[in-house]
Design an enzyme around this catalytic site. Structure first.
Site, PDB file in Angstrom:
ATOM      1  N   HIS A   1       0.851  -1.182   0.101  1.00 21.21           N
ATOM      2  CA  HIS A   1      -0.009   0.001  -0.146  1.00 21.21           C
ATOM      3  C   HIS A   1       0.908   1.302  -0.067  1.00 21.21           C
ATOM      4  CE1 HIS A   1       0.553   0.843   4.441  1.00 21.21           C
ATOM      5  NE2 HIS A   1       0.515  -0.643   4.382  1.00 21.21           N
TER       6      HIS A   1
ATOM      7  N   ASP B   1      -0.139   4.432   1.310  1.00 25.28           N
ATOM      8  CA  ASP B   1      -0.449   5.521   2.261  1.00 25.28           C
ATOM      9  C   ASP B   1       0.385   5.020   3.329  1.00 25.28           C
ATOM     10  OD1 ASP B   1      -2.163   2.960   2.367  1.00 25.28           O
ATOM     11  OD2 ASP B   1      -3.260   4.082   3.896  1.00 25.28           O
TER      12      ASP B   1
ATOM     13  N   ASP C   1       6.294   0.120   6.452  1.00 27.61           N
ATOM     14  CA  ASP C   1       5.140  -0.044   6.358  1.00 27.61           C
ATOM     15  C   ASP C   1       4.173   0.655   5.307  1.00 27.61           C
ATOM     16  OD1 ASP C   1       2.342  -1.001   6.872  1.00 27.61           O
ATOM     17  OD2 ASP C   1       2.092   0.150   8.850  1.00 27.61           O
TER      18      ASP C   1
ATOM     19  N   GLU D   1      -5.104   1.514   2.994  1.00 21.72           N
ATOM     20  CA  GLU D   1      -4.834   0.455   3.726  1.00 21.72           C
ATOM     21  C   GLU D   1      -4.899   0.716   5.248  1.00 21.72           C
ATOM     22  OE1 GLU D   1      -2.920  -2.748   6.223  1.00 21.72           O
ATOM     23  OE2 GLU D   1      -2.103  -0.720   5.629  1.00 21.72           O
ATOM     24  N   GLU D   2      -4.135   1.959   5.575  1.00 19.39           N
ATOM     25  CA  GLU D   2      -4.242   2.281   6.881  1.00 19.39           C
ATOM     26  C   GLU D   2      -5.630   2.813   7.551  1.00 19.39           C
ATOM     27  OE1 GLU D   2      -1.634   1.629   8.370  1.00 19.39           O
ATOM     28  OE2 GLU D   2       0.170   1.762   7.416  1.00 19.39           O
TER      29      GLU D   2
ATOM     30  N   GLU E   1       1.051  -7.988   3.430  1.00 20.02           N
ATOM     31  CA  GLU E   1       1.331  -8.001   4.716  1.00 20.02           C
ATOM     32  C   GLU E   1       0.196  -8.578   5.634  1.00 20.02           C
ATOM     33  OE1 GLU E   1       1.073  -4.192   7.096  1.00 20.02           O
ATOM     34  OE2 GLU E   1       0.350  -3.042   5.367  1.00 20.02           O
TER      35      GLU E   1
END
Length: 257
Positions: A77, A79, A110, A144-145, A172
């Site tokens: 991702h 973001d 991440d 995603e976050e 992930e």
């Protein structure tokens, strides 16, 4: 430092990290432009699908020798979570590179590094003359976050996703609670820490007594046996207008989670 600065993959990684695709208002267009240049350098086609306007999903495809077979999807991702610069050793979007090769930036774990790893793996295989039977799709998704409702989830409902015929997806994740005899493979960007939490009746009951009686609309008492805690008696207070339930442990205990 020059040892690391001259490596193309490191240069690309740092360029990607400098894009401030940060919540609560991530700007995804610079990320899309970055991947257009990246795909062009690899000679691979790239598509952008917006199941939700303003939420682009990047798809870079390396076609296999047998495209009718279920494909491989390598996902990450674009973001990142918010930053609090006063707590950073280096500016969070500077992609600061140390002499011993450490890169400091939000998203370095991440998971902006994953897109670079996926694409550089494809580059090395192509350079070595390797041809895979299955098609590989390198995908990069938004949001995603914050749960991915308008990112990956919305994308999986599109005809473009169905046409990809994905047979295996690597992303992930975290270990599932129960996986039986299955071997679960995923990218874990963090390691877990086991914490010891101690709770007592006195501490929680004092807190409960501070609640106005008129807000407590129901109580439940549940007794159970636990292999670690032994006998545990739990009192649950349902509190009006507070949006939560307060659980009070009536036996003194400590438990590792």
């Amino acid at each position: 430092m020059a040892r690391w600065e001259n490596i193309e993959s490191v240069q690309l990684f740092r360029e990607y990290l400098r894009i401030e695709s940060v919540h609560p208002n991530p700007d995804y267009e610079p990320c899309v432009a970055f991947f257009r240049r990246y795909a062009a350098s690899l000679g691979l086609p790239m598509r952008v699908v917006e199941a939700v306007p303003g939420k682009p999903v990047v798809i870079i495809t390396w076609q296999g020798l047998c495209p009718e077979l279920p494909s491989i999807m390598l996902n990450s991702h674009m973001d990142v979570v918010p930053v609090y610069e006063e707590h950073w050793t280096h500016p969070p979007f500077s992609a600061h590179l140390t002499a011993d090769g450490w890169v400091y930036a939000r998203g370095s774990q991440d998971t902006k590094q994953l897109a670079i790893q996926h694409l550089e793996a494809v580059r090395r295989l192509m350079t070595a003359g390797v041809r895979l039977r299955r098609t590989v799709h390198v995908t990069v998704v938004p949001d995603e976050e914050i749960g991915g409702a308008e990112g990956m989830h919305a994308f999986t409902l599109t005809p473009e996703f169905r046409a990809m015929n994905v047979g295996l997806e690597l992303d992930e994740s975290m270990p599932p609670a129960h996986c039986g005899n299955d071997i679960v493979v995923f990218y874990g960007e963090r390691t877990s820490i086991r914490a010891l939490i101690k709770m007592s009746y006195k501490l929680l009951s004092n807190y409960a007594s501070d609640l106005s009686r008129q807000h407590v609309i129901d109580t439940y008492r549940v007794e159970r046996r636990d292999s670690i805690l032994g006998r545990v008696l739990v009192q649950i207070l349902v509190v009006r207008g507070r949006g939560y339930c307060l659980a009070t442990l009536l036996s003194r205990c400590s438990h590792a989670i």
